[in-house]
Design an enzyme around this catalytic site. Structure first.
Site, PDB file in Angstrom:
ATOM      1  CB  CYS A 103      -1.043 -15.425   2.129  1.00 38.56           C
ATOM      2  SG  CYS A 103      -0.886 -14.930   0.441  1.00 38.56           S
ATOM      3  N   GLY A 104      -1.301 -18.573   0.396  1.00 43.94           N
ATOM      4  CA  GLY A 104      -0.417 -19.391  -0.355  1.00 43.94           C
ATOM      5  C   GLY A 104       0.363 -18.676  -1.466  1.00 43.94           C
ATOM      6  CG  HIS A 105       0.354 -14.767  -3.267  1.00 40.43           C
ATOM      7  ND1 HIS A 105      -0.709 -14.133  -2.398  1.00 40.43           N
ATOM      8  CD2 HIS A 105       1.169 -13.598  -3.500  1.00 40.43           C
ATOM      9  CE1 HIS A 105      -0.629 -13.021  -1.921  1.00 40.43           C
ATOM     10  NE2 HIS A 105       0.746 -12.567  -2.791  1.00 40.43           N
ATOM     11  CG  ASP A 265      -5.146 -14.168  -5.063  1.00 40.80           C
ATOM     12  OD1 ASP A 265      -4.501 -13.970  -5.721  1.00 40.80           O
ATOM     13  OD2 ASP A 265      -5.074 -14.945  -4.011  1.00 40.80           O
ATOM     14  N   GLY A 270      -3.621 -19.368  -3.594  1.00 39.39           N
ATOM     15  CA  GLY A 270      -2.960 -20.653  -2.863  1.00 39.39           C
ATOM     16  C   GLY A 270      -3.891 -21.427  -1.872  1.00 39.39           C
ATOM     17  CB  SER A 271      -5.069 -20.137   1.504  1.00 37.23           C
ATOM     18  OG  SER A 271      -5.634 -18.972   1.070  1.00 37.23           O
TER      19      SER A 271
END
Length: 394
Positions: A103-105, A265, A270-271
């Site tokens: 999870c990028g965020h 989202d 991010g991902s």
């Protein structure tokens, strides 16, 4: 006019368990970091801990993320110990359907959190590195840090790659459509919303969600994924609808990510941005270190991202390959990085780097964004509460 009543609160007597959290958001996408009340998580590595929580402690995910304490689009992070000596912390990601691998965020938020809450012993200025062990692997975050204050965060992804391009799937009520599938710590299907007469920035969110869910379900049913490192990573996380603007431009390109159980989202994802950069790089639409700006369709929040390096491994040959003779092109999969003399027979050795993750060409992607704090909470769980385990309304 009298001021509002000011109260000092403490927990009423006779309550059951207490779960403590700190909430943040990155580009509008929430993150609920669990800070207390969660039982020990067993397992020898990060993926086994993910299995343990999913199989034995999943009720706590529902209590924290579902109503009445959360909502269908809440996202959570549980900090755990990592087996990797180079990791500052490990993390398990939670959503409305279960547990993600990346999870990028959340990584962008956890970078700030790690500095601000003492998980990094001696932060450095102007930037501090935080190594975060995610289920997909080690992600390196770099946090702006000045005079004790954290700021913007960037991270370097795990190897990101394209699984397949131009995949035809049969979607109910839509017919045959063509999607691309790429990995940025999790797998996503990509398709332009324009093909369906929709706009990721102006169309009704529910219409975009309905489309993305039907695409996700079709890809899951018709395409078998695999990952070089672990089959536990080989699942489709969601579908990202784009504006179709994949050729490099200084202007932002927009998308909306719908993942898990129709979860939306709020950030550019991010991902998902990581996977989208890998896809653009694979198609030759961007070059290394060309920065693109990605806009969230729902909120207009922005991330920036770029491919910063190919995943390298070194090999050597003792004679000059034919592709080195004459003019080289940027599309070469192997790149000459050195020539050396063999220590015994003094013949010339050619050393190369190649871009691979298993059988896939891969890149490391840098994603940058800004996270903010929104609050803290202590959630109570009373034994006689019939709704204590949470519920969701659609």
């Amino acid at each position: 006019m009298e001021p509002p009543l000011q109260l000092t609160l403490k927990a009423p007597p006779g309550l059951g368990s207490v779960l403590s959290v700190l909430d943040m958001h990155t580009g509008g996408e929430p993150l609920r970091i669990i800070t207390g009340g969660f039982p020990p998580v067993l397992g020898g590595d990060i993926l086994s801990k993910r299995r343990y929580v999913r199989e034995r402690l999943d009720g706590l995910r529902r209590r924290l993320l579902f109503e009445p304490r959360g909502h269908s689009d809440m996202y959570g992070a549980l900090l755990v110990a990592s087996e990797r000596p180079d990791a500052h912390l490990g993390v398990l990601f939670m959503h409305n359907q279960g547990y993600s691998t990346m999870c990028g965020h959340a990584v962008l938020a956890l970078g700030r959190f790690a500095l601000d809450y003492g998980l990094i012993a001696q932060p450095s200025s102007p930037e501090s590195q935080v190594n975060i062990h995610c289920p997909c692997g080690l992600v390196r975050a770099f946090v702006q840090y000045d005079k004790g204050k954290s700021g913007r965060v960037r991270f370097h992804s795990v190897p990101a790659f394209v699984f397949a391009t131009d995949v035809t799937v049969d979607v109910p009520a839509r017919g045959k459509i063509v999607v691309d599938i790429a990995y940025g710590g999790a797998f996503y299907a990509f398709v332009s919303a324009d093909h369906f007469g929709l706009d990721v920035c102006s169309s009704r969110t529910q219409d975009l969600v309905d489309l993305a869910v039907t695409v996700t379900n079709a890809v899951k049913a018709q395409v078998k994924l695999h990952h070089p490192d672990s089959e536990e990573l080989a699942f489709l996380y969601g579908t990202i609808l784009t504006d179709g603007k994949d050729v490099f431009s200084e202007e932002p390109t927009a998308n909306i990510c719908v993942f898990a159980d129709a979860q939306v989202d709020r950030s550019p994802c991010g991902s998902g941005v990581t996977a989208r950069i890998a896809l653009q790089f694979h198609k030759g639409l961007i070059l290394l270190n060309q920065t693109r700006t990605f806009q969230s369709g729902p909120t207009s929040s922005l991330f920036t991202a770029k491919a910063v390096e190919d995943l390298e491994y070194l090999y050597q040959v003792s004679s000059q390959p034919s592709f080195l003779q004459g003019k080289q092109s940027q599309s070469l999969q192997s790149i000459l990085i050195a020539t050396v003399l063999h220590p015994w027979n003094h013949t010339q050795i050619f050393c190369f780097k190649e871009t691979k993750c298993g059988d896939f060409k891969a890149v490391i992607v840098e994603v940058s964004g800004q996270a903010h704090y929104t609050g803290t909470a202590s959630f109570y769980v009373e034994d006689d509460d019939d709704l204590k385990d949470g519920f969701l309304l659609r």
